[in-house]
Design a protein around this motif. Structure first.
Motif, short mmCIF file in Angstrom:
data_model
loop_
_atom_site.label_atom_id
_atom_site.label_comp_id
_atom_site.label_asym_id
_atom_site.label_seq_id
_atom_site.Cartn_x
_atom_site.Cartn_y
_atom_site.Cartn_z
N GLU A 117 -9.18 -0.49 -33.92
CA GLU A 117 -8.47 -0.03 -35.11
C GLU A 117 -8.11 -1.20 -36.03
O GLU A 117 -8.18 -1.07 -37.26
CB GLU A 117 -7.19 0.70 -34.68
N GLN B 149 -12.58 6.77 -34.26
CA GLN B 149 -11.18 6.43 -34.45
C GLN B 149 -10.46 7.56 -35.20
O GLN B 149 -11.07 8.29 -35.99
CB GLN B 149 -11.05 5.13 -35.25
N TYR C 179 -7.12 7.10 -30.37
CA TYR C 179 -5.81 6.88 -30.98
C TYR C 179 -4.93 6.15 -29.98
O TYR C 179 -4.72 6.63 -28.86
CB TYR C 179 -5.22 8.24 -31.32
#
Length: 354
Positions: free
Chosen positions: A269, A341, A349
Protein backbone atom coordinates in the motif's frame (compact mmCIF):
# COMPACT_ATOMS: atom_id res chain seq x y z
CA UNK A 1 -16.00 17.28 37.48
CA UNK A 2 -16.78 14.56 34.92
CA UNK A 3 -13.15 13.41 34.96
CA UNK A 4 -13.24 13.21 38.77
CA UNK A 5 -16.49 11.21 38.63
CA UNK A 6 -14.90 8.83 36.10
CA UNK A 7 -11.83 8.32 38.29
CA UNK A 8 -14.03 7.67 41.34
CA UNK A 9 -16.05 5.13 39.35
CA UNK A 10 -12.86 3.27 38.41
CA UNK A 11 -11.79 3.33 42.05
CA UNK A 12 -15.10 1.87 43.21
CA UNK A 13 -14.99 -0.89 40.58
CA UNK A 14 -11.42 -1.72 41.53
CA UNK A 15 -12.28 -1.79 45.20
CA UNK A 16 -15.18 -4.18 44.75
CA UNK A 17 -13.08 -6.40 42.46
CA UNK A 18 -10.15 -6.43 44.84
CA UNK A 19 -7.89 -4.84 42.22
CA UNK A 20 -5.06 -2.36 42.84
CA UNK A 21 -6.10 1.23 42.26
CA UNK A 22 -4.92 2.73 38.96
CA UNK A 23 -5.43 6.27 37.84
CA UNK A 24 -6.65 6.98 34.32
CA UNK A 25 -3.17 8.20 33.41
CA UNK A 26 -1.48 5.09 34.78
CA UNK A 27 -3.98 2.81 33.03
CA UNK A 28 -2.20 3.58 29.76
CA UNK A 29 0.89 1.77 31.09
CA UNK A 30 -0.98 -1.57 30.91
CA UNK A 31 0.32 -2.08 27.36
CA UNK A 32 3.90 -2.83 28.40
CA UNK A 33 6.17 -5.02 26.34
CA UNK A 34 4.61 -8.45 25.91
CA UNK A 35 6.60 -11.43 27.07
CA UNK A 36 6.53 -14.35 24.61
CA UNK A 37 4.04 -16.95 25.81
CA UNK A 38 2.26 -19.97 24.39
CA UNK A 39 3.23 -20.96 20.88
CA UNK A 40 5.57 -18.00 20.36
CA UNK A 41 7.59 -18.94 23.44
CA UNK A 42 7.66 -22.56 22.24
CA UNK A 43 8.90 -21.59 18.78
CA UNK A 44 11.59 -19.30 20.20
CA UNK A 45 12.79 -21.98 22.63
CA UNK A 46 12.95 -24.56 19.85
CA UNK A 47 14.72 -22.14 17.53
CA UNK A 48 12.56 -23.00 14.53
CA UNK A 49 9.10 -22.52 13.06
CA UNK A 50 7.31 -25.66 11.88
CA UNK A 51 4.99 -24.69 9.04
CA UNK A 52 2.46 -27.05 7.49
CA UNK A 53 2.19 -26.81 3.69
CA UNK A 54 1.00 -28.86 0.73
CA UNK A 55 4.37 -29.49 -0.86
CA UNK A 56 2.73 -30.81 -4.03
CA UNK A 57 1.01 -27.72 -5.41
CA UNK A 58 3.05 -25.62 -7.86
CA UNK A 59 2.90 -21.86 -7.26
CA UNK A 60 1.66 -22.30 -3.68
CA UNK A 61 3.97 -24.79 -2.00
CA UNK A 62 5.95 -27.22 -4.07
CA UNK A 63 8.96 -29.30 -3.14
CA UNK A 64 11.40 -29.03 -6.02
CA UNK A 65 12.90 -32.53 -6.40
CA UNK A 66 16.07 -31.11 -7.94
CA UNK A 67 16.91 -28.46 -5.34
CA UNK A 68 15.00 -29.76 -2.32
CA UNK A 69 13.62 -26.24 -1.82
CA UNK A 70 9.97 -25.55 -1.06
CA UNK A 71 8.76 -22.70 -3.25
CA UNK A 72 5.49 -20.85 -3.73
CA UNK A 73 3.04 -18.29 -2.40
CA UNK A 74 2.19 -20.18 0.80
CA UNK A 75 5.82 -21.14 1.35
CA UNK A 76 6.80 -17.46 1.25
CA UNK A 77 4.29 -16.70 3.99
CA UNK A 78 5.93 -19.41 6.10
CA UNK A 79 9.22 -17.61 5.47
CA UNK A 80 7.61 -14.30 6.40
CA UNK A 81 6.51 -15.61 9.81
CA UNK A 82 9.97 -17.06 10.46
CA UNK A 83 11.57 -13.73 9.54
CA UNK A 84 9.19 -11.85 11.85
CA UNK A 85 10.18 -14.09 14.76
CA UNK A 86 13.89 -14.67 14.17
CA UNK A 87 14.89 -11.63 12.12
CA UNK A 88 15.83 -13.64 9.04
CA UNK A 89 15.20 -17.03 7.44
CA UNK A 90 17.83 -19.77 7.57
CA UNK A 91 17.95 -23.49 6.89
CA UNK A 92 17.72 -24.08 10.63
CA UNK A 93 14.90 -21.80 11.75
CA UNK A 94 12.18 -22.89 9.29
CA UNK A 95 10.89 -26.43 8.83
CA UNK A 96 8.32 -27.24 6.14
CA UNK A 97 6.02 -30.20 6.78
CA UNK A 98 4.18 -31.45 3.67
CA UNK A 99 0.61 -32.50 4.52
CA UNK A 100 -2.32 -33.87 2.56
CA UNK A 101 -5.68 -32.17 2.91
CA UNK A 102 -6.86 -35.05 5.11
CA UNK A 103 -3.79 -34.83 7.38
CA UNK A 104 -3.52 -31.08 7.88
CA UNK A 105 -6.04 -30.43 10.66
CA UNK A 106 -4.96 -33.40 12.74
CA UNK A 107 -1.33 -32.26 12.46
CA UNK A 108 -2.30 -28.80 13.69
CA UNK A 109 -4.43 -30.08 16.56
CA UNK A 110 -1.74 -32.55 17.67
CA UNK A 111 0.92 -29.85 17.76
CA UNK A 112 2.97 -31.40 14.96
CA UNK A 113 3.02 -27.99 13.26
CA UNK A 114 2.88 -24.44 14.63
CA UNK A 115 0.82 -22.93 11.84
CA UNK A 116 -0.93 -24.24 8.74
CA UNK A 117 -0.30 -22.20 5.59
CA UNK A 118 -1.65 -24.61 3.02
CA UNK A 119 -4.25 -23.11 0.66
CA UNK A 120 -6.81 -23.68 3.43
CA UNK A 121 -10.30 -22.18 3.21
CA UNK A 122 -11.74 -20.30 6.17
CA UNK A 123 -15.13 -21.92 6.84
CA UNK A 124 -17.65 -21.81 9.67
CA UNK A 125 -16.99 -25.40 10.81
CA UNK A 126 -13.20 -25.12 10.65
CA UNK A 127 -13.39 -21.96 12.72
CA UNK A 128 -15.72 -23.50 15.32
CA UNK A 129 -15.88 -27.29 15.32
CA UNK A 130 -12.17 -27.74 14.51
CA UNK A 131 -11.23 -24.92 16.93
CA UNK A 132 -9.16 -23.23 14.27
CA UNK A 133 -8.43 -19.54 14.03
CA UNK A 134 -8.27 -17.45 10.87
CA UNK A 135 -7.89 -13.72 10.39
CA UNK A 136 -5.67 -12.41 7.59
CA UNK A 137 -6.76 -13.80 4.22
CA UNK A 138 -3.88 -14.03 1.76
CA UNK A 139 -5.80 -15.16 -1.33
CA UNK A 140 -9.45 -14.88 -2.34
CA UNK A 141 -10.30 -17.83 -4.53
CA UNK A 142 -13.27 -19.83 -5.79
CA UNK A 143 -13.85 -23.39 -6.91
CA UNK A 144 -13.62 -24.00 -10.63
CA UNK A 145 -13.66 -26.70 -13.27
CA UNK A 146 -10.86 -27.85 -15.59
CA UNK A 147 -11.81 -29.89 -18.65
CA UNK A 148 -10.10 -31.13 -21.78
CA UNK A 149 -10.58 -28.82 -24.72
CA UNK A 150 -11.75 -31.72 -26.91
CA UNK A 151 -14.66 -32.34 -24.51
CA UNK A 152 -16.27 -29.33 -26.19
CA UNK A 153 -18.08 -27.87 -23.16
CA UNK A 154 -18.22 -24.24 -22.06
CA UNK A 155 -19.93 -24.38 -18.65
CA UNK A 156 -21.05 -26.65 -15.82
CA UNK A 157 -24.52 -26.72 -17.36
CA UNK A 158 -23.17 -29.07 -20.05
CA UNK A 159 -21.69 -31.60 -17.59
CA UNK A 160 -24.66 -33.84 -16.87
CA UNK A 161 -23.32 -37.38 -16.39
CA UNK A 162 -19.71 -36.23 -15.97
CA UNK A 163 -17.14 -37.70 -13.59
CA UNK A 164 -15.10 -35.40 -11.32
CA UNK A 165 -11.65 -35.89 -9.83
CA UNK A 166 -11.59 -34.33 -6.35
CA UNK A 167 -9.33 -34.19 -3.32
CA UNK A 168 -10.42 -35.91 -0.11
CA UNK A 169 -10.78 -33.73 2.98
CA UNK A 170 -11.49 -30.49 1.13
CA UNK A 171 -14.53 -28.27 0.63
CA UNK A 172 -14.40 -29.32 -3.04
CA UNK A 173 -16.43 -32.51 -2.68
CA UNK A 174 -19.36 -30.86 -0.91
CA UNK A 175 -19.40 -27.87 -3.27
CA UNK A 176 -19.50 -29.90 -6.49
CA UNK A 177 -22.08 -32.29 -5.01
CA UNK A 178 -24.37 -29.38 -4.13
CA UNK A 179 -23.84 -27.68 -7.51
CA UNK A 180 -24.69 -30.81 -9.50
CA UNK A 181 -27.62 -31.77 -7.26
CA UNK A 182 -29.08 -28.27 -7.66
CA UNK A 183 -29.13 -28.86 -11.43
CA UNK A 184 -30.60 -32.36 -11.09
CA UNK A 185 -27.54 -33.81 -12.86
CA UNK A 186 -26.09 -37.30 -12.58
CA UNK A 187 -22.39 -37.34 -11.75
CA UNK A 188 -19.58 -39.40 -10.25
CA UNK A 189 -16.96 -38.32 -7.71
CA UNK A 190 -13.50 -39.91 -7.90
CA UNK A 191 -11.56 -38.86 -4.77
CA UNK A 192 -7.78 -38.74 -4.32
CA UNK A 193 -5.57 -38.07 -1.31
CA UNK A 194 -3.46 -35.23 -2.73
CA UNK A 195 -3.81 -32.50 -5.34
CA UNK A 196 -0.99 -34.16 -7.29
CA UNK A 197 -2.88 -37.47 -7.30
CA UNK A 198 -6.14 -35.86 -8.41
CA UNK A 199 -4.30 -34.01 -11.19
CA UNK A 200 -2.63 -37.25 -12.28
CA UNK A 201 -6.01 -38.99 -12.28
CA UNK A 202 -7.44 -36.30 -14.51
CA UNK A 203 -4.39 -36.36 -16.82
CA UNK A 204 -4.69 -40.14 -17.19
CA UNK A 205 -8.36 -39.95 -18.13
CA UNK A 206 -9.83 -41.31 -14.88
CA UNK A 207 -12.38 -38.48 -14.93
CA UNK A 208 -13.89 -35.89 -17.26
CA UNK A 209 -13.37 -32.90 -14.99
CA UNK A 210 -10.84 -31.81 -12.39
CA UNK A 211 -12.44 -29.56 -9.78
CA UNK A 212 -10.60 -27.54 -7.16
CA UNK A 213 -9.77 -23.91 -6.34
CA UNK A 214 -9.29 -21.97 -9.56
CA UNK A 215 -5.74 -21.01 -8.56
CA UNK A 216 -4.85 -24.69 -8.16
CA UNK A 217 -6.40 -25.55 -11.50
CA UNK A 218 -4.46 -22.76 -13.18
CA UNK A 219 -1.24 -24.09 -11.64
CA UNK A 220 -2.00 -27.64 -12.75
CA UNK A 221 -2.91 -26.47 -16.27
CA UNK A 222 0.25 -24.34 -16.53
CA UNK A 223 2.42 -27.30 -15.54
CA UNK A 224 0.72 -29.84 -17.80
CA UNK A 225 2.43 -31.27 -20.87
CA UNK A 226 0.16 -29.20 -23.14
CA UNK A 227 -1.70 -26.34 -21.40
CA UNK A 228 -3.65 -25.56 -24.58
CA UNK A 229 -5.31 -28.97 -24.35
CA UNK A 230 -7.18 -27.91 -21.20
CA UNK A 231 -9.82 -25.26 -20.55
CA UNK A 232 -10.63 -23.59 -17.23
CA UNK A 233 -14.39 -23.03 -17.39
CA UNK A 234 -15.76 -19.61 -16.34
CA UNK A 235 -18.00 -21.04 -13.60
CA UNK A 236 -17.15 -20.17 -9.98
CA UNK A 237 -18.89 -22.56 -7.60
CA UNK A 238 -17.93 -21.16 -4.21
CA UNK A 239 -16.15 -18.60 -2.06
CA UNK A 240 -12.72 -19.82 -0.96
CA UNK A 241 -10.95 -17.31 1.34
CA UNK A 242 -7.51 -18.84 1.87
CA UNK A 243 -5.11 -17.99 4.66
CA UNK A 244 -3.06 -19.17 7.64
CA UNK A 245 -4.77 -21.27 10.29
CA UNK A 246 -3.71 -21.77 13.90
CA UNK A 247 -5.39 -23.11 17.04
CA UNK A 248 -7.80 -21.08 19.13
CA UNK A 249 -6.79 -19.89 22.56
CA UNK A 250 -3.45 -18.24 21.79
CA UNK A 251 -4.11 -14.60 20.94
CA UNK A 252 -0.45 -13.61 20.94
CA UNK A 253 0.42 -16.25 18.36
CA UNK A 254 -2.55 -15.23 16.24
CA UNK A 255 -1.37 -11.62 16.35
CA UNK A 256 2.15 -12.63 15.29
CA UNK A 257 0.88 -14.58 12.26
CA UNK A 258 -1.74 -12.00 11.30
CA UNK A 259 0.45 -8.91 11.56
CA UNK A 260 3.14 -10.68 9.58
CA UNK A 261 0.61 -10.99 6.75
CA UNK A 262 -0.64 -7.44 7.29
CA UNK A 263 2.96 -6.19 7.03
CA UNK A 264 3.09 -7.44 3.43
CA UNK A 265 -0.27 -5.75 2.70
CA UNK A 266 0.77 -2.45 4.26
CA UNK A 267 4.15 -2.39 2.55
CA UNK A 268 2.53 -2.72 -0.87
CA UNK A 269 0.00 0.00 0.00
CA UNK A 270 2.83 2.40 0.83
CA UNK A 271 5.11 1.39 -2.05
CA UNK A 272 7.66 -0.33 0.20
CA UNK A 273 9.49 -3.24 -1.46
CA UNK A 274 12.29 -5.63 -0.57
CA UNK A 275 14.61 -3.57 -2.74
CA UNK A 276 13.76 -0.06 -1.57
CA UNK A 277 12.83 -0.59 2.09
CA UNK A 278 16.06 0.93 3.44
CA UNK A 279 15.17 4.19 1.71
CA UNK A 280 12.20 4.53 4.06
CA UNK A 281 14.39 4.70 7.15
CA UNK A 282 14.02 8.15 8.74
CA UNK A 283 10.76 8.85 6.87
CA UNK A 284 8.84 12.04 7.66
CA UNK A 285 5.66 9.94 7.80
CA UNK A 286 4.92 8.92 11.41
CA UNK A 287 3.04 5.77 10.39
CA UNK A 288 5.91 4.58 8.21
CA UNK A 289 8.32 5.23 11.08
CA UNK A 290 6.15 3.00 13.27
CA UNK A 291 6.11 0.34 10.53
CA UNK A 292 9.89 0.50 10.29
CA UNK A 293 10.23 0.17 14.07
CA UNK A 294 11.84 3.58 14.43
CA UNK A 295 9.04 5.01 16.53
CA UNK A 296 6.74 3.47 19.11
CA UNK A 297 6.76 -0.09 20.44
CA UNK A 298 4.35 -1.94 18.17
CA UNK A 299 6.60 -4.95 17.65
CA UNK A 300 7.15 -5.34 21.37
CA UNK A 301 3.38 -5.62 21.89
CA UNK A 302 3.63 -8.89 19.93
CA UNK A 303 6.68 -10.14 21.80
CA UNK A 304 8.81 -9.39 18.72
CA UNK A 305 11.45 -6.83 17.81
CA UNK A 306 10.07 -3.45 16.80
CA UNK A 307 11.51 -3.83 13.30
CA UNK A 308 9.84 -7.20 12.68
CA UNK A 309 7.97 -5.81 9.65
CA UNK A 310 11.25 -4.69 8.07
CA UNK A 311 12.60 -8.21 8.47
CA UNK A 312 9.48 -9.63 6.83
CA UNK A 313 9.71 -7.40 3.76
CA UNK A 314 13.44 -7.97 3.37
CA UNK A 315 12.84 -11.72 3.45
CA UNK A 316 9.90 -12.05 1.02
CA UNK A 317 8.87 -8.62 -0.27
CA UNK A 318 5.42 -7.05 -0.12
CA UNK A 319 2.15 -8.72 -1.11
CA UNK A 320 2.39 -7.60 -4.72
CA UNK A 321 5.93 -8.96 -5.02
CA UNK A 322 4.89 -12.34 -3.62
CA UNK A 323 1.88 -12.44 -5.94
CA UNK A 324 3.94 -11.41 -8.96
CA UNK A 325 6.56 -14.03 -8.21
CA UNK A 326 4.23 -17.01 -7.88
CA UNK A 327 0.68 -16.32 -9.10
CA UNK A 328 1.13 -14.17 -12.20
CA UNK A 329 3.13 -16.90 -14.03
CA UNK A 330 -0.01 -19.07 -13.84
CA UNK A 331 -1.81 -16.59 -16.06
CA UNK A 332 -4.09 -15.46 -13.23
CA UNK A 333 -4.81 -11.77 -13.72
CA UNK A 334 -4.88 -9.83 -10.45
CA UNK A 335 -6.58 -6.72 -11.80
CA UNK A 336 -10.32 -6.65 -11.14
CA UNK A 337 -10.17 -9.38 -8.50
CA UNK A 338 -10.61 -9.31 -4.72
CA UNK A 339 -6.84 -9.80 -4.45
CA UNK A 340 -6.25 -6.17 -5.36
CA UNK A 341 -5.43 -3.52 -2.76
CA UNK A 342 -8.52 -2.00 -1.12
CA UNK A 343 -7.95 1.34 -2.88
CA UNK A 344 -8.20 -0.49 -6.20
CA UNK A 345 -11.46 -2.29 -5.43
CA UNK A 346 -10.02 -5.39 -3.74
CA UNK A 347 -9.97 -6.76 -0.20
CA UNK A 348 -6.23 -6.60 0.53
CA UNK A 349 -6.42 -4.28 3.52
CA UNK A 350 -4.14 -3.83 6.53
CA UNK A 351 -5.27 -2.23 9.81
CA UNK A 352 -3.73 1.18 10.59
CA UNK A 353 -0.13 0.85 11.77
CA UNK A 354 -0.55 2.69 15.05
Amino acid sequence: MRKLQFVLAIALIAAFAGLPLLTVQNAKVATAQAEPTGKLAEVLARGSLICGVSGTLPAFSYLDPDTGEVTGFDADYCRAVAAAIFGSVTEDNLVFVPLTAAERFTALQNGEIDVLIRNTTWTFSRDTDLKGEFRAITFYDGQGLLVRADLGVSSIDELNGASFCTQTGTTTEANITEAMAARGFDFELIPFETSADSAAGYESGRCDVLTSDKSQLAAIRANSADPSAHVLLPDTLSKEPLGPMWLQGDDQWGDVVSYTVYATFYAEERGITAENIDMYMGSDDAEIRRFMGEEGDLGSFLGLSNDFAVNVIKAVGNYGEIYERHIVPLGIVREGTLNMQWRDGGLIYAPPWR
